[in-house]
Motif scaffolding. Sequence first.
Motif, PDB file in Angstrom:
ATOM      1  N   ILE A 147       4.277 -51.175 -21.348  1.00  0.00           N
ATOM      2  CA  ILE A 147       5.412 -52.080 -21.184  1.00  0.00           C
ATOM      3  C   ILE A 147       6.721 -51.518 -21.758  1.00  0.00           C
ATOM      4  O   ILE A 147       7.774 -51.673 -21.151  1.00  0.00           O
ATOM      5  CB  ILE A 147       5.080 -53.481 -21.777  1.00  0.00           C
ATOM      6  CG1 ILE A 147       5.975 -54.548 -21.180  1.00  0.00           C
ATOM      7  CG2 ILE A 147       5.192 -53.512 -23.268  1.00  0.00           C
ATOM      8  CD1 ILE A 147       5.476 -55.105 -19.905  1.00  0.00           C
ATOM      9  N   LEU A 199       8.104 -48.819 -19.564  1.00  0.00           N
ATOM     10  CA  LEU A 199       8.502 -49.456 -18.313  1.00  0.00           C
ATOM     11  C   LEU A 199       9.896 -50.068 -18.460  1.00  0.00           C
ATOM     12  O   LEU A 199      10.739 -49.973 -17.564  1.00  0.00           O
ATOM     13  CB  LEU A 199       7.486 -50.541 -17.943  1.00  0.00           C
ATOM     14  CG  LEU A 199       7.573 -51.074 -16.530  1.00  0.00           C
ATOM     15  CD1 LEU A 199       7.333 -49.974 -15.522  1.00  0.00           C
ATOM     16  CD2 LEU A 199       6.548 -52.187 -16.322  1.00  0.00           C
ATOM     17  N   PHE A 200      10.118 -50.693 -19.601  1.00  0.00           N
ATOM     18  CA  PHE A 200      11.443 -51.247 -19.878  1.00  0.00           C
ATOM     19  C   PHE A 200      12.499 -50.149 -19.789  1.00  0.00           C
ATOM     20  O   PHE A 200      13.554 -50.331 -19.176  1.00  0.00           O
ATOM     21  CB  PHE A 200      11.464 -51.898 -21.266  1.00  0.00           C
ATOM     22  CG  PHE A 200      12.841 -52.257 -21.748  1.00  0.00           C
ATOM     23  CD1 PHE A 200      13.480 -53.399 -21.281  1.00  0.00           C
ATOM     24  CD2 PHE A 200      13.518 -51.445 -22.652  1.00  0.00           C
ATOM     25  CE1 PHE A 200      14.748 -53.731 -21.701  1.00  0.00           C
ATOM     26  CE2 PHE A 200      14.796 -51.762 -23.080  1.00  0.00           C
ATOM     27  CZ  PHE A 200      15.406 -52.910 -22.606  1.00  0.00           C
ATOM     28  N   ILE A 260      13.125 -49.076 -16.056  1.00  0.00           N
ATOM     29  CA  ILE A 260      13.905 -50.057 -15.297  1.00  0.00           C
ATOM     30  C   ILE A 260      15.329 -50.136 -15.838  1.00  0.00           C
ATOM     31  O   ILE A 260      16.298 -50.254 -15.086  1.00  0.00           O
ATOM     32  CB  ILE A 260      13.217 -51.443 -15.356  1.00  0.00           C
ATOM     33  CG1 ILE A 260      11.817 -51.362 -14.748  1.00  0.00           C
ATOM     34  CG2 ILE A 260      14.042 -52.493 -14.640  1.00  0.00           C
ATOM     35  CD1 ILE A 260      11.773 -51.004 -13.275  1.00  0.00           C
ATOM     36  N   LEU A 299       9.187 -54.092  -8.062  1.00  0.00           N
ATOM     37  CA  LEU A 299       8.584 -52.758  -7.995  1.00  0.00           C
ATOM     38  C   LEU A 299       7.438 -52.576  -9.002  1.00  0.00           C
ATOM     39  O   LEU A 299       6.341 -52.176  -8.620  1.00  0.00           O
ATOM     40  CB  LEU A 299       9.657 -51.677  -8.181  1.00  0.00           C
ATOM     41  CG  LEU A 299      10.608 -51.490  -6.989  1.00  0.00           C
ATOM     42  CD1 LEU A 299      11.713 -50.498  -7.321  1.00  0.00           C
ATOM     43  CD2 LEU A 299       9.841 -51.033  -5.754  1.00  0.00           C
ATOM     44  N   PRO A 300       7.658 -52.887 -10.296  1.00  0.00           N
ATOM     45  CA  PRO A 300       6.513 -52.780 -11.222  1.00  0.00           C
ATOM     46  C   PRO A 300       5.371 -53.727 -10.868  1.00  0.00           C
ATOM     47  O   PRO A 300       4.200 -53.365 -11.020  1.00  0.00           O
ATOM     48  CB  PRO A 300       7.101 -53.152 -12.580  1.00  0.00           C
ATOM     49  CG  PRO A 300       8.561 -53.000 -12.444  1.00  0.00           C
ATOM     50  CD  PRO A 300       8.901 -53.210 -11.014  1.00  0.00           C
ATOM     51  N   ILE A 321       4.446 -54.532  -7.910  1.00  0.00           N
ATOM     52  CA  ILE A 321       3.697 -53.862  -6.841  1.00  0.00           C
ATOM     53  C   ILE A 321       2.797 -52.791  -7.443  1.00  0.00           C
ATOM     54  O   ILE A 321       1.614 -52.708  -7.145  1.00  0.00           O
ATOM     55  CB  ILE A 321       4.657 -53.263  -5.789  1.00  0.00           C
ATOM     56  CG1 ILE A 321       5.336 -54.393  -5.010  1.00  0.00           C
ATOM     57  CG2 ILE A 321       3.916 -52.327  -4.838  1.00  0.00           C
ATOM     58  CD1 ILE A 321       6.352 -53.927  -3.997  1.00  0.00           C
ATOM     59  N   GLY A 322       3.382 -51.991  -8.337  1.00  0.00           N
ATOM     60  CA  GLY A 322       2.613 -50.918  -8.968  1.00  0.00           C
ATOM     61  C   GLY A 322       1.373 -51.437  -9.678  1.00  0.00           C
ATOM     62  O   GLY A 322       0.272 -50.907  -9.525  1.00  0.00           O
ATOM     63  N   PHE A 323       1.548 -52.514 -10.451  1.00  0.00           N
ATOM     64  CA  PHE A 323       0.420 -53.015 -11.232  1.00  0.00           C
ATOM     65  C   PHE A 323      -0.549 -53.850 -10.409  1.00  0.00           C
ATOM     66  O   PHE A 323      -1.699 -54.031 -10.802  1.00  0.00           O
ATOM     67  CB  PHE A 323       0.926 -53.808 -12.442  1.00  0.00           C
ATOM     68  CG  PHE A 323       1.246 -52.934 -13.614  1.00  0.00           C
ATOM     69  CD1 PHE A 323       0.267 -52.592 -14.534  1.00  0.00           C
ATOM     70  CD2 PHE A 323       2.521 -52.417 -13.780  1.00  0.00           C
ATOM     71  CE1 PHE A 323       0.551 -51.762 -15.591  1.00  0.00           C
ATOM     72  CE2 PHE A 323       2.816 -51.586 -14.841  1.00  0.00           C
ATOM     73  CZ  PHE A 323       1.833 -51.255 -15.759  1.00  0.00           C
ATOM     74  N   LEU A 365      -1.334 -53.069  -7.198  1.00  0.00           N
ATOM     75  CA  LEU A 365      -2.025 -52.164  -6.263  1.00  0.00           C
ATOM     76  C   LEU A 365      -3.484 -51.882  -6.577  1.00  0.00           C
ATOM     77  O   LEU A 365      -4.332 -52.010  -5.697  1.00  0.00           O
ATOM     78  CB  LEU A 365      -1.318 -50.807  -6.267  1.00  0.00           C
ATOM     79  CG  LEU A 365      -0.105 -50.606  -5.400  1.00  0.00           C
ATOM     80  CD1 LEU A 365       0.463 -49.235  -5.668  1.00  0.00           C
ATOM     81  CD2 LEU A 365      -0.516 -50.734  -3.955  1.00  0.00           C
TER      82      LEU A 365
END
Lengths: 313, 298
Positions: free
Chosen positions: B144, B147-148, B151, B165-166, B168-170, B172
């Motif tokens: 996390i 990731l911050f 972004i 977007l994240p 979608i990534g997580f 998938l």
Amino acid sequence: MTAAVPSAPAPAPSGSRRRRRRSGFATALPFLAPALLAYAVFVVAPMFESVRLSFFEWTGFVGAPQEFVGLKNYIKIFTQDAVFWTALRNTVIWVVLSLIIPLTISLALAVALNRPLFGRNVFRSMFYIPGVLASIAVANMWRWIYNPNYGVGESLGTAFGLPWLSDIQWLGDQKIALYSVFAAFVWQSVGTNMVLFLAGLQAVQSEHIEAARIDGANAWQVFRNVTLPALRPTMVIVTVLTFIGSIKVFDLIVGMTGGGPAQQTQVLALWSYQQSLGNHQYGMGNAIATVLLLITLLIVVPYLAWTARQEER
Amino acid sequence: MSPIAGAAATAPRSRTGAVRAGRRAPDYVRIGLWISLFVTLVIWTLPLVFIIFTSLKTEQDIVGSPVFALPLHPDFGNYAKAMEDGNLLRVGTNSLIIALVKVPIGLAISAAAAFALARIRFRRSRILLAAIALGSMVPIQVAIAPLFQIINNAGLLNTYIGVILPYIGFGLPYQTFILYGFFRQIPEELDESARIDGASYWRLFWQIILPLSRPALAALFILDFVATWNEYGMALVLLQSQDAWTVPLAIQGFQSQFTSSYGPINSFTIMSVLPVLIVYLLFQRYFVSGALAGAVKG
């Protein structure tokens, strides 16, 4: 079993087969590319970055220097950070309790609701409802239930003249706060697991149960020797899903106690987040995240290897 | 759906069993079981009942009467107040847009990947599948903080796209894993006959595999919609301005801003879970089959 189909038509020379396979990847790539890209950028990269940052000291502010410190962050969290140990202990307690209490209740409910009973489908739907609610909403519901002045304990205590019941600080008492939060988790998670168990119970052959009954087995013996063994695959799935769900507990704790009182409900996921983004200790925060990652992999990788072997059979 | 059909198929058989056992001991066991289930259900429903009661009481009633007392003069003032103070329409719109964009795109991407893994033979496809499956099991909190930064550096904090977007990534890994399992159950002879007819992989995917997978796709759509609507951890980090908040952030924000307005807090919680409850009641069977899809992987 995968290889059996393509190799059947013609015993092609190995060279051409290799070429076909390489072109196989080229064919697959357009289908895979968007997923791989999103996965790499938003999941894999941040994870590696997390591990990398755990060896650095950094405030997290853009432009601030990142200083390599080797294992210092790990030494710090293991030797000087009392909250880390509380968080680790609470995470372990949480995972172990999750694997015992909600699973037992949901298995019992599933076995009961697998029988023909009046209103069975209503029972099933109602038990499932808490599972679709946002954890943060569940947290706020239970925060109200535990309210020390107007909550359920207080109301019951007043109604029955039990002052000790009114006096319990469900979320304010360091000794019980974690378990009070856990009760909300039990409430939330039982329905989901029940549905999984119900699905698994469909695989139990009623002929086997019948046969065992005819042989004179009582209800418990039937359950113990016929139903449980047949439920084994479901059991594995539910156990793994529960482990994954419980090791990352975050929303419920944030919503109900924020880790308090006095950090006594702190867990690894929350402490990592607070260290990185709250206290601007990216090194320490990511070292905790890396510990969490390692614990998860320790359990999950053997499981995946096991599933792969099962599927090959 | 298949689980329900399965339940119906086994029911009559076990009923004869119960009747046979019942000859010795009348149905006391079944009655006792039913009563204990009912009591458990009542206990299970109480938290929701308390919340609904409180949401319908005035501040005075909340303070003056026990939590389990019926709201004798139901008052909807709390709902109006919560809606306005909590900016519910705004955050509800945010959540809806995010879910309605994220879910179909994420599902399409996952389905394409699952198709490639299940139907196109290439080297190391098993390892790739395992690597993707692994992602569904790792807690997001592990990633996390970086990731911050990602972004933030992209200038996407507090934007729809910055959280979609994240998400979608997580999302998938799980969807790919489940769809892979589903696609594998579709007989491969279909592929062969399609390819003999000269169909490309794209047409195979669009015209054969996807239409055949409608039940699985529908179940995943519903489950993912609910999961996206409920997501809190990532949103907490990536959506920091109040106007960008999603519903879970608003619940928590409302709670910390109006600490002792118990009526409005509880009505806000109820309104926030209503959409998900409606989706659940309408599409209940998909929740069961979605759960089953997960269980099939054993």
